[in-house]
Each structure stands twice: as C-alpha cells, then as structure tokens.
Design a protein around this motif. Structure first.
Motif, mmCIF file in Angstrom:
data_model
loop_
_atom_site.group_PDB
_atom_site.id
_atom_site.type_symbol
_atom_site.label_atom_id
_atom_site.label_comp_id
_atom_site.label_asym_id
_atom_site.label_seq_id
_atom_site.Cartn_x
_atom_site.Cartn_y
_atom_site.Cartn_z
ATOM 1 N N ILE A 229 3.714 5.039 -7.024
ATOM 2 C CA ILE A 229 4.126 4.390 -5.774
ATOM 3 C C ILE A 229 5.357 3.502 -5.986
ATOM 4 N N TYR A 286 -4.018 8.836 -0.955
ATOM 5 C CA TYR A 286 -3.055 9.149 -2.010
ATOM 6 C C TYR A 286 -2.248 10.398 -1.664
ATOM 7 N N PHE A 289 0.209 9.486 1.140
ATOM 8 C CA PHE A 289 1.336 8.741 0.578
ATOM 9 C C PHE A 289 2.294 9.674 -0.154
ATOM 10 N N SER A 312 3.807 7.158 6.766
ATOM 11 C CA SER A 312 3.340 6.723 5.457
ATOM 12 C C SER A 312 2.558 5.421 5.555
ATOM 13 N N LEU A 378 2.196 12.025 -6.891
ATOM 14 C CA LEU A 378 1.147 11.208 -6.279
ATOM 15 C C LEU A 378 0.215 12.072 -5.429
#
Length: 390
Positions: A229, A286, A289, A312, A378
């Motif tokens: 991230i 996750y 994102f 997001s 991710l």
C-alpha cells in the motif's frame, strides 16, 4: 456499561477533533515538501521521520496502555504533539525553520502518535458492549472520513493563503479542545496481570500476538499489505504533481476524493452494524485496493484518476473496522494494548521499508509503473487470503 453511549460520544468527539487537526498538519507538511522539492528522496525522508519513531516507542506504549489509565495516555500524547507543533510555529515566525526542522517535529509527532494509538485501540472495548463494537467503529470511521474530507481543503486553503504556520496552529487549537473533551470521560485503569517487569510484559505481548492462531495470521497479511500500500499511500501526491500538475487544488482534490470514498464506505459499515465473516471482508478489501491502485497508474485523465481514487477509498472503512473488531473480540482486555502496539510496529516498519525502496525508485522509474505493479501484487495477496481459513 449502562452509560456506554455517553462515554462513546465523548470518546468519538475527542478523537475526531484531534484527528482533524493532525490531518491538517500532515497534509500541509506533505504538500509543503512536495511543492518545495518535488523530490522522492525528500518525500522518503519525511515518511521515515513520521513513521520510524512510532516503531521505536510502540512496544513500550503497548505495555503502558495495558498498565496505566488509557485516557491519560491519550491526553498526554495529544498535549506532547501540540507542544512540539507550537515550537515549530514559533521557529517559523522567527524565520528559523528549515526543512530539517520539519523532519524533527514530524519525528516528535510520530512518537506521540506511537503512544496514543495502542491506547485508543484498546480503550474502546472498555466503554462499548461487544455486540456494538462494529457499529461504533463504523461510526468512528465515518466521522473520521468526514473530517478528513474537509481537512485537505482546510489545509490547502491555509497553506495557499496564509502559509504552513497557520495550518500548524490549527493542530495546536484542536489538540487543546480534544484534551478538554477527553477530561470528562471516566475510564477505569485496565486490570493488571500482577507482573512487575515491563520487559516481561513486553515479551509476553509479542509471544501472545505471534502465537495466537487468528491474530498471527492477520499480522502476516497485514504486514504484506501495508508494504504494498506504501506507494499509493505516500507517493500519490508526487504522482499528481508530476503527471497532472502542481496546483494545490489538485493535491487537495487527491486527498478529498479519497476521504469522500472512505466516508461512503463508513456510512455503509455504520448502517450494516456487523460483519459475519470478517476474514472475507479483509480479503475483498485487499483485492479492491489492489485493483484500484493498479488502475490509478494507468489513468490518462485527472478526472478518471479521481473517480478511481474515490472507489478505492470506499474499501478503507470495511478493512479497518473488520480488522479492529476482530482483534477486539479475539484478545483479552489486559493484552489489547500490546497487541495493537505490535500491529502498529508492523505498519511503522514495513512502510518505511517500502519508502526506502519505492521513494528513490520514483526518481528513476515512472511512478505510474510503481503504482500499477504494487497494486497488482496487493490484489494477488487478497486472492491468496481468500483461500485461507482461520
């Protein structure tokens, strides 16, 4: 617990007032450095100063949160941060505040946050019934998102019209207000396990966190996710400045649209009230994102970039609430401070590690490639998490 609604209200009001001021300063410092230097190296230095002190103090802060009154720890940390910020304000007024002093004060503020965060995470289960934790955490996320949607606009306006000094003064004022509100909250000291050695408590907290079958698994994926991230969290202002333009309004829009999405997600969490399968919520967050971060890197237009950033942001409250409530439900009250401190240490360690890699890389690799690559990894992490069972 019969007066939990009153206590929850005082807690939420105090923490969100404090968050508002801290957010204004954080944005102002980041944008000030971005506009003054346009340097990935300086951005890396800023992030390291804002995260590493938390890493150094967090383990001890977790022990303190399990030994002492969490209310007073939060109040003292707020006061400590405000005094450091006020000192920098005075230096700016006297014309003696180079970028290096911004780094020093960021480090001091980070240490204060390192003391405050475990106490905040551990205090809520003391005043809220277990069955209401998801809803109250959701309300907290919603309030925080609303204020953080406003704070970039306020920070941008203050930075553009009056300079960084007045942005910092906002934090000093809000910290004083937050301390006054928190003073009315009555919270008992956590029950002690009867161990006198702080080092024993520290080691026991680490052993408990890493040995717990649920908590340890959350911890591993938490660390991986926070590393990936990092580019989206800290390099997005640099990406906006380089790709779309250096106007302050663009930097403000970048933060406001994220928090607008987070606000929408927070409203959903508050309305839903509970998550039956929190593990699934974390994994899907996750993946969400990752996909949106990857799309940020290939967005050709600023309006498209902002639309994806909004989407997001909607995943943030679900992720934060599911993770926090799972810990609050799984861990005994007398260990909560140390468990939250270990998680804070992971985020304070992997994100600087990520910036040591991604920050300098952003000066010789197209930042869009960094954003896309980390996002895809991710999303893959979330897919792997989906296949795991507690």
């Amino acid at each position: 617990m019969k007066d939990w609604k009153k206590k929850s209200t005082l807690f939420l009001v105090s923490q969100n007032i404090s968050l508002f001021g801290s957010s204004i300063v954080s944005y102002a410092i980041t944008w000030y450095i971005t506009l003054e230097t346009s340097s990935g190296v300086w951005m890396t230095a800023s992030i390291l100063c804002s995260l590493l002190p938390q890493l150094l103090i967090s383990l001890f802060a977790g022990v303190w949160a399990d030994r002492y009154n969490r209310k007073y720890l939060i109040m003292c940390a707020d006061g400590f941060i405000a005094l450091a910020t006020l000192g920098l304000v005075i230096m700016f007024f006297e014309g003696k505040a180079p970028l290096s002093m911004l780094m020093v004060v960021s480090a001091i503020r980070s240490a204060g946050a390192g003391v405050q965060t475990p106490a905040v995470g551990a205090l809520l289960p003391q005043i809220v019934p277990t069955e209401m934790l998801t809803r109250i955490n959701g309300i907290n996320q919603t309030c925080g998102s609303l204020l953080m949607m406003v704070s970039p606009a306020v920070g941008g306006a203050l930075l553009g019209a009056a300079g960084i000094v007045w942005a910092m003064m906002a934090d000093v004022i809000t910290a004083a207000m937050a301390i006054c509100v928190m003073a009315f909250l009555k919270v008992r000291k956590p029950e002690s396990e009867g161990v006198l050695s702080m080092w024993h408590d520290l080691k026991e907290g680490i052993a408990y966190t890493t040995g717990h079958p649920v908590v340890s698994r959350i911890l591993v994926f938490y660390g991986i996710a926070f590393f990936l991230i990092t580019p989206a969290a800290f390099l997005s202002p640099l990406m906006v400045e380089r790709i779309f333009g250096s106007e302050v309004w663009r930097l403000s829009a970048n933060e406001i649209i994220w928090t607008a999405g987070s606000l929408a997600g927070g409203v959903y969490v508050s309305w839903k009230g509970s998550f039956k399968n929190k593990w699934l919520v974390i994994a899907v967050s996750y993946i969400g994102f990752g996909i949106t971060f990857a799309l940020l890197g290939v967005s050709p237009y600023f309006w498209m970039y902002l639309a994806i950033m909004f989407l997001s942001g909607t995943f943030m409250p679900s992720l934060a609430t599911a993770s926090t409530v799972m810990l609050q439900e799984q861990v005994e009250e007398q260990r909560l401070g140390r468990v939250f401190s270990v998680f804070q240490i992971i985020s304070a360690a992997v994100m600087p590690a990520g910036m040591l890699i991604f920050g300098p890389m952003a000066d010789w690799v197209d930042i869009r490639w960094i954003m896309t690559g980390s996002g895809l990894l991710l999303a893959l992490t979330g897919i792997i998490l989906l296949k795991r069972k507690i």
